[in-house]
Design a protein around this motif. Structure first.
Motif, PDB file in Angstrom:
ATOM      1  N   ALA A   8       0.798  -1.229   0.000  1.00  0.00           N
ATOM      2  CA  ALA A   8       0.000   0.000   0.000  1.00  0.00           C
ATOM      3  C   ALA A   8       0.829   1.277   0.000  1.00  0.00           C
ATOM      4  O   ALA A   8       0.263   2.366  -0.061  1.00  0.00           O
ATOM      5  CB  ALA A   8      -0.949   0.006   1.208  1.00  0.00           C
ATOM      6  N   HIS A  10       3.215   4.495  -0.904  1.00  0.00           N
ATOM      7  CA  HIS A  10       3.177   5.446  -2.024  1.00  0.00           C
ATOM      8  C   HIS A  10       4.414   5.325  -2.908  1.00  0.00           C
ATOM      9  O   HIS A  10       4.369   5.600  -4.108  1.00  0.00           O
ATOM     10  CB  HIS A  10       3.055   6.876  -1.482  1.00  0.00           C
ATOM     11  CG  HIS A  10       2.594   7.863  -2.494  1.00  0.00           C
ATOM     12  ND1 HIS A  10       3.226   8.070  -3.693  1.00  0.00           N
ATOM     13  CD2 HIS A  10       1.535   8.708  -2.486  1.00  0.00           C
ATOM     14  CE1 HIS A  10       2.595   9.014  -4.373  1.00  0.00           C
ATOM     15  NE2 HIS A  10       1.556   9.409  -3.665  1.00  0.00           N
ATOM     16  N   ALA A  54      -3.344   0.739  -1.728  1.00  0.00           N
ATOM     17  CA  ALA A  54      -3.639   2.159  -1.504  1.00  0.00           C
ATOM     18  C   ALA A  54      -3.283   2.929  -2.778  1.00  0.00           C
ATOM     19  O   ALA A  54      -4.081   3.025  -3.695  1.00  0.00           O
ATOM     20  CB  ALA A  54      -2.926   2.695  -0.271  1.00  0.00           C
ATOM     21  N   TRP A  55      -2.027   3.436  -2.847  1.00  0.00           N
ATOM     22  CA  TRP A  55      -1.643   4.257  -3.993  1.00  0.00           C
ATOM     23  C   TRP A  55      -1.765   3.481  -5.306  1.00  0.00           C
ATOM     24  O   TRP A  55      -1.138   2.432  -5.473  1.00  0.00           O
ATOM     25  CB  TRP A  55      -0.210   4.757  -3.802  1.00  0.00           C
ATOM     26  CG  TRP A  55       0.371   5.461  -5.004  1.00  0.00           C
ATOM     27  CD1 TRP A  55       1.392   5.019  -5.797  1.00  0.00           C
ATOM     28  CD2 TRP A  55      -0.023   6.722  -5.536  1.00  0.00           C
ATOM     29  NE1 TRP A  55       1.655   5.913  -6.788  1.00  0.00           N
ATOM     30  CE2 TRP A  55       0.787   6.985  -6.658  1.00  0.00           C
ATOM     31  CE3 TRP A  55      -1.000   7.654  -5.176  1.00  0.00           C
ATOM     32  CZ2 TRP A  55       0.675   8.145  -7.418  1.00  0.00           C
ATOM     33  CZ3 TRP A  55      -1.121   8.813  -5.936  1.00  0.00           C
ATOM     34  CH2 TRP A  55      -0.292   9.050  -7.040  1.00  0.00           C
ATOM     35  N   GLY A  57      -3.887   1.606  -6.183  1.00  0.00           N
ATOM     36  CA  GLY A  57      -4.125   0.225  -5.785  1.00  0.00           C
ATOM     37  C   GLY A  57      -4.935  -0.585  -6.763  1.00  0.00           C
ATOM     38  O   GLY A  57      -4.744  -1.801  -6.871  1.00  0.00           O
ATOM     39  N   TRP A  58      -5.835   0.047  -7.491  1.00  0.00           N
ATOM     40  CA  TRP A  58      -6.679  -0.698  -8.426  1.00  0.00           C
ATOM     41  C   TRP A  58      -5.859  -1.396  -9.505  1.00  0.00           C
ATOM     42  O   TRP A  58      -6.304  -2.388 -10.095  1.00  0.00           O
ATOM     43  CB  TRP A  58      -7.689   0.246  -9.075  1.00  0.00           C
ATOM     44  CG  TRP A  58      -7.078   1.371  -9.864  1.00  0.00           C
ATOM     45  CD1 TRP A  58      -6.704   2.594  -9.389  1.00  0.00           C
ATOM     46  CD2 TRP A  58      -6.752   1.362 -11.257  1.00  0.00           C
ATOM     47  NE1 TRP A  58      -6.166   3.354 -10.398  1.00  0.00           N
ATOM     48  CE2 TRP A  58      -6.188   2.627 -11.556  1.00  0.00           C
ATOM     49  CE3 TRP A  58      -6.888   0.426 -12.271  1.00  0.00           C
ATOM     50  CZ2 TRP A  58      -5.750   2.962 -12.831  1.00  0.00           C
ATOM     51  CZ3 TRP A  58      -6.451   0.752 -13.545  1.00  0.00           C
ATOM     52  CH2 TRP A  58      -5.893   2.007 -13.816  1.00  0.00           C
ATOM     53  N   ASP A  78      -8.484  -3.274   0.800  1.00  0.00           N
ATOM     54  CA  ASP A  78      -8.459  -1.988   0.107  1.00  0.00           C
ATOM     55  C   ASP A  78      -8.403  -0.827   1.099  1.00  0.00           C
ATOM     56  O   ASP A  78      -9.332  -0.614   1.882  1.00  0.00           O
ATOM     57  CB  ASP A  78      -9.697  -1.871  -0.778  1.00  0.00           C
ATOM     58  CG  ASP A  78      -9.589  -0.727  -1.779  1.00  0.00           C
ATOM     59  OD1 ASP A  78      -8.734   0.164  -1.583  1.00  0.00           O
ATOM     60  OD2 ASP A  78     -10.365  -0.725  -2.748  1.00  0.00           O
ATOM     61  N   GLN A  80      -7.677   2.316  -0.131  1.00  0.00           N
ATOM     62  CA  GLN A  80      -7.617   3.472  -1.012  1.00  0.00           C
ATOM     63  C   GLN A  80      -8.459   4.636  -0.503  1.00  0.00           C
ATOM     64  O   GLN A  80      -8.097   5.791  -0.686  1.00  0.00           O
ATOM     65  CB  GLN A  80      -8.054   3.070  -2.428  1.00  0.00           C
ATOM     66  CG  GLN A  80      -7.081   2.112  -3.091  1.00  0.00           C
ATOM     67  CD  GLN A  80      -7.557   1.634  -4.445  1.00  0.00           C
ATOM     68  OE1 GLN A  80      -7.271   2.266  -5.463  1.00  0.00           O
ATOM     69  NE2 GLN A  80      -8.301   0.531  -4.468  1.00  0.00           N
TER      70      GLN A  80
END
Length: 223
Positions: A8, A10, A54-55, A57-58, A78, A80
């Motif tokens: 997750a 950045h 997170a960043w 993440g999709w 998730d 996000q």
């Protein structure tokens, strides 16, 4: 035993590579960093792997799918909407997926040839940490290791590899939200509830574009 890959972050130190790609999907040796982890965990017998997001993440489930190509099941936690919850906060959010038994957690931004086999925590212990020799960017190390016990103070000191086995009770009492892992580990160490081992093999913190490029060269040369 289940496993979790922390994915997750950045990846700000990896910019501009992570401006449009989450760090776990950056490639070395012809495959994404996170795939090296998935393949290793699959070889070790893990069948349920949780990945937090997170960043960007999709993009991770879009690239990895359900895990069937590695004969594992990938579950996604998730973050996000909250932003990255830090290590302990992310694990806490994923506990419903991880269950009530001890589990393995691996940092998504390390590369290591540690085998990551299932491990039975000693009775009453809350964590087992894999420690490595101190790299140039962390010369003082993180924790002391003596007689397979990990402590805040003492010698010799080693660096935490980002690979650890945890009991869900380590996270008891935490409220939902952002929480770092180190304070929980230090409190457990003071209570004598953390075991550990020193791993002398190849371990790398892939925290900069230069380290990623070096890993890519080495893996490609050894392919």
């Amino acid at each position: 035993m289940k496993a979790m890959i922390l994915a997750a972050g950045h990846g700000t130190r990896m910019r501009p590579l992570t401006d449009h790609t989450p760090k776990p999907l950056l490639q070395a040796g012809g495959k994404p960093l996170i795939v090296w982890h998935i393949e290793k965990l699959a070889r070790a017998g893990f069948r349920d792997i949780i990945i937090n997001l997170a960043w960007l993440g999709w993009k991770i489930p879009a690239a990895l799918g359900d895990g069937s190509r590695w004969n594992v099941t990938l579950h996604y936690s998730d973050e996000q909407s909250e932003g990255a919850l830090e290590t302990a906060g992310g694990i806490l959010k994923a506990l419903p997926l991880l269950g009530n038994a001890p589990f393995l957690v691996v940092n998504g931004d390390v590369w290591c040839d540690y085998p990551c086999l299932p491990y039975a925590l000693p009775e009453h212990d809350l964590a087992h940490l894999v420690l490595v020799n101190n790299p140039a960017h962390n010369p003082q190390g993180d924790f002391a290791l003596s007689n397979e016990r990990v402590a805040n103070a003492g010698e010799p000191r080693y660096t935490f590899s980002g690979i650890g086995y945890y009991h869900p009770a380590l996270f008891a009492g935490l409220s939902a939200g952002k929480h770092p892992l180190a304070p929980l580990l230090r409190a457990a160490m003071d209570a004598g509830q953390v075991s550990g081992e020193w791993f002398a093999g190849d371990w790398r913190d892939i925290g900069t574009p230069e380290r990623l490029a070096e890993l890519d060269r080495d893996l490609t040369a050894n392919a």
